[in-house]
Design a protein around this motif. Structure first.
Motif, PDB file in Angstrom:
ATOM      1  N   ILE A 194     -29.798  21.379 -16.934  1.00  0.00           N
ATOM      2  CA  ILE A 194     -30.601  21.484 -18.147  1.00  0.00           C
ATOM      3  C   ILE A 194     -31.637  22.584 -18.020  1.00  0.00           C
ATOM      4  CG2 ILE A 194     -32.148  19.667 -17.307  1.00  0.00           C
ATOM      5  CD1 ILE A 194     -31.265  20.530 -20.997  1.00  0.00           C
ATOM      6  N   TRP A 195     -32.246  22.715 -16.823  1.00  0.00           N
ATOM      7  CA  TRP A 195     -33.263  23.740 -16.618  1.00  0.00           C
ATOM      8  C   TRP A 195     -32.655  25.125 -16.469  1.00  0.00           C
ATOM      9  CZ3 TRP A 195     -37.877  22.947 -18.154  1.00  0.00           C
ATOM     10  CH2 TRP A 195     -38.418  21.657 -18.116  1.00  0.00           C
ATOM     11  N   GLN A 196     -31.420  25.188 -16.000  1.00  0.00           N
ATOM     12  CA  GLN A 196     -30.721  26.476 -15.977  1.00  0.00           C
ATOM     13  C   GLN A 196     -30.556  27.009 -17.389  1.00  0.00           C
ATOM     14  OE1 GLN A 196     -27.101  26.748 -13.652  1.00  0.00           O
ATOM     15  NE2 GLN A 196     -27.823  25.210 -12.193  1.00  0.00           N
ATOM     16  N   THR A 197     -30.211  26.122 -18.314  1.00  0.00           N
ATOM     17  CA  THR A 197     -30.041  26.520 -19.712  1.00  0.00           C
ATOM     18  C   THR A 197     -31.369  26.968 -20.314  1.00  0.00           C
ATOM     19  OG1 THR A 197     -28.226  24.938 -19.945  1.00  0.00           O
ATOM     20  CG2 THR A 197     -29.226  25.780 -21.970  1.00  0.00           C
ATOM     21  N   VAL A 198     -32.430  26.205 -20.040  1.00  0.00           N
ATOM     22  CA  VAL A 198     -33.757  26.555 -20.562  1.00  0.00           C
ATOM     23  C   VAL A 198     -34.215  27.908 -20.016  1.00  0.00           C
ATOM     24  CG1 VAL A 198     -36.195  25.903 -20.560  1.00  0.00           C
ATOM     25  CG2 VAL A 198     -34.443  24.157 -20.926  1.00  0.00           C
ATOM     26  N   THR A 199     -33.954  28.143 -18.728  1.00  0.00           N
ATOM     27  CA  THR A 199     -34.390  29.374 -18.080  1.00  0.00           C
ATOM     28  C   THR A 199     -33.738  30.603 -18.689  1.00  0.00           C
ATOM     29  OG1 THR A 199     -34.708  28.170 -15.997  1.00  0.00           O
ATOM     30  CG2 THR A 199     -34.576  30.558 -15.851  1.00  0.00           C
ATOM     31  N   PHE A 201     -33.511  31.387 -21.612  1.00  0.00           N
ATOM     32  CA  PHE A 201     -34.308  31.882 -22.734  1.00  0.00           C
ATOM     33  C   PHE A 201     -35.490  32.730 -22.256  1.00  0.00           C
ATOM     34  CE2 PHE A 201     -32.118  28.263 -24.590  1.00  0.00           C
ATOM     35  CZ  PHE A 201     -31.733  28.766 -25.844  1.00  0.00           C
ATOM     36  N   ASN A 202     -35.656  32.811 -20.951  1.00  0.00           N
ATOM     37  CA  ASN A 202     -36.704  33.640 -20.368  1.00  0.00           C
ATOM     38  C   ASN A 202     -36.161  35.059 -20.180  1.00  0.00           C
ATOM     39  OD1 ASN A 202     -38.603  34.930 -18.780  1.00  0.00           O
ATOM     40  ND2 ASN A 202     -38.728  33.323 -17.243  1.00  0.00           N
TER      41      ASN A 202
END
Length: 253
Positions: A194-199, A201-202
């Motif tokens: 989940i955090w890979q996906t969020v990252t 967007f950085n």
């Protein structure tokens, strides 16, 4: 194109870097060296390798990119803000110098100083860890593109800011956190899905990933995706600078 005017402004900005050598070059190099000691020494003893690369060597591209981002913004924002602060910007605007030439001068000087600093940090890193550069042309390409792009971004901040506090607002509250969360000291593949996906967007992730690929041939995202994202951000910054000069935003009395 008025090359004499471009050279005059460019050389003036470069001379200012030599007058503040301690702040412009020495301090960033010392700060980066401390990162190598703390992260490479303390954490490197616990994280031996990432993608087959020693942890100390793995963080080198991230540290260089972190310095490149912050110094490009700082050099360009202060370079254009100080003439605004003293009022000499109106002399430049009233001179027979086009907006393109003004931008080339200030952004070119800021990018040059940032690239020189990045190369010094790269040389310093070689004293701490064994380095290799698999794709030197790509490394120089990403270094120059990043320096120019974020110098343009800093140029925009310098025009927008109406106080010294605002010059530090965006770099401290936005750019630096994004750089730390963009894989400077780790691979995003180490994060939960989940955090890979969020990252992703950085935007800084793509810069660091592409730059690290130029060193070791490993990346969190495709090299072409990284290049495309860098060019998109460069185009956005160019569009904003064009709009600023067209409308006179923060430049007209």
């Amino acid at each position: 194109m008025n090359l004499h005017a471009i050279r005059a402004i460019y050389m003036f900005e470069m001379a200012r870097a030599w007058r503040t050598l301690l702040q412009s070059l020495v301090a960033p190099v010392i700060s980066t060296s401390l990162y190598f000691v703390v992260f490479g020494g303390a954490i490197g003893n616990r994280i031996t390798e990432i993608d087959g690369i020693s942890y100390g060597a793995f963080i080198v591209p991230g540290l260089i990119m972190l310095s490149l981002l912050t110094q490009s913004i700082s050099n360009a924002s202060f370079g254009i803000y100080f003439p605004k602060f003293t009022g000499t910007i109106y002399e430049v605007l009233s001179a027979p110098v086009s907006y393109l030439e003004i931008t080339l001068s200030y952004v070119g000087a800021a990018a040059t100083k940032s690239v020189v600093l990045a190369l010094i940090i790269l040389a310093t890193a070689a004293f701490f860890v064994p380095l290799r550069i698999d794709h030197p042309v790509w490394m120089i390409t990403f270094m120059i593109l990043t320096a120019v792009t974020f110098s343009l971004f800093g140029f925009i901040i310098g025009i927008w800011a109406d106080g010294f506090e605002k010059l530090q607002l965006v770099p401290l509250l936005i750019v630096t956190p994004l750089a730390f969360l963009g894989g400077s000291f780790y691979s995003i593949n180490m994060l939960p899905p989940i955090w890979q996906t969020v990252t992703l967007f950085n935007p800084v992730v793509y810069l660091i990933s592409g730059f690290r690929w130029s060193f070791y041939g490993v990346a969190d995202v495709s090299i072409y995706t990284s290049l495309a994202m860098t060019l998109v951000f460069l185009a956005l910054c160019l569009a904003v600078v064009g709009w600023i000069f067209k409308t006179g935003y923060k430049l007209k009395r």
